[in-house]
Scaffold this active site. Structure first.
Site, PDB file in Angstrom:
ATOM      1  CG  HIS A  55      17.800  -9.360 -17.784  1.00 12.15           C
ATOM      2  ND1 HIS A  55      18.914  -9.219 -18.583  1.00 12.15           N
ATOM      3  CD2 HIS A  55      17.213  -8.139 -17.725  1.00 12.15           C
ATOM      4  CE1 HIS A  55      18.992  -7.962 -18.985  1.00 12.15           C
ATOM      5  NE2 HIS A  55      17.984  -7.285 -18.476  1.00 12.15           N
ATOM      6  CD  GLU A  57      18.863 -14.566 -19.801  1.00 18.07           C
ATOM      7  OE1 GLU A  57      17.945 -13.802 -19.402  1.00 18.07           O
ATOM      8  OE2 GLU A  57      19.590 -14.282 -20.760  1.00 18.07           O
TER       9      GLU A  57
HETATM   10 ZN   LIG Z   1      20.206 -10.567 -19.269  1.00 17.28          ZN
END
Ligand SMILES: [Zn+2]
Length: 169
Positions: A55, A57
């Site tokens: 992901h 982040e």
């Molecule tokens: Zn995530």
């Protein structure tokens, strides 16, 4: 019209999201800022890397920690185009991030207030300041367009498959 600091960095997160879109991934992007400088960037690469962990982040947190030389990102602000999922929300708390700035909320998976608010759970030892709705329209449109195009593509593939089956291939 002049951009605010938050808008300026959300634009950078949107640039990261565009990189994801370019490789056919759900367009989500993230940057981490420390002392008015970007120290980590990331975009969704889940299918490309075949990894649940890929992901935006998580990638940005890894890079920022490398620059800071510590896992603690206490004076940093994370900008992300879509509200973090449970995994990223957890990582943001674990990294002791000071602030999280969100483009658009995610009613189906968001853990910064939509389903849960992991970022501000009082029983944890750290809470993160949240600002939401920065460049919301742009962040939302990027996702909406992606899914619209995806639906058209899937429909087209289905039609081709049906044609193939009726012609015996
Ligand atoms: Zn995530």
């Amino acid at each position: 019209m002049e951009l605010t600091q938050d808008e300026k960095y959300m634009k950078e997160a949107l640039k990261q999201a565009a990189k994801a879109r370019k490789i056919g991934e759900v367009p989500i992007g993230c940057v981490i800022v420390y002392e008015d400088r970007i120290i980590g960037r990331g975009y969704n690469r889940r299918n490309t890397d075949k990894s649940t962990l890929a992901h935006a982040e998580i990638s940005a947190i890894k890079k920022a920690a490398k620059v800071i030389g510590d896992w603690r990102l206490e004076e940093c602000t994370l900008y992300v185009t879509l509200e973090p999922c449970p995994m990223c929300g957890g990582a943001i708390v674990q990294s002791r991030m000071k602030r999280c700035v969100i483009g658009t909320m995610s009613p189906k998976s968001g853990c910064a207030g939509s389903i849960l608010n992991l970022l501000q759970e009082p029983r944890f030892n750290h809470q993160v300041e949240i600002t939401e709705g920065v460049l919301r329209d742009e962040c939302q449109e990027m996702l909406q367009e992606f899914f619209k195009e995806l639906r058209i593509r899937l429909k087209e593939e289905k039609r081709l498959a049906e044609n193939a089956s009726t012609t015996g291939f």
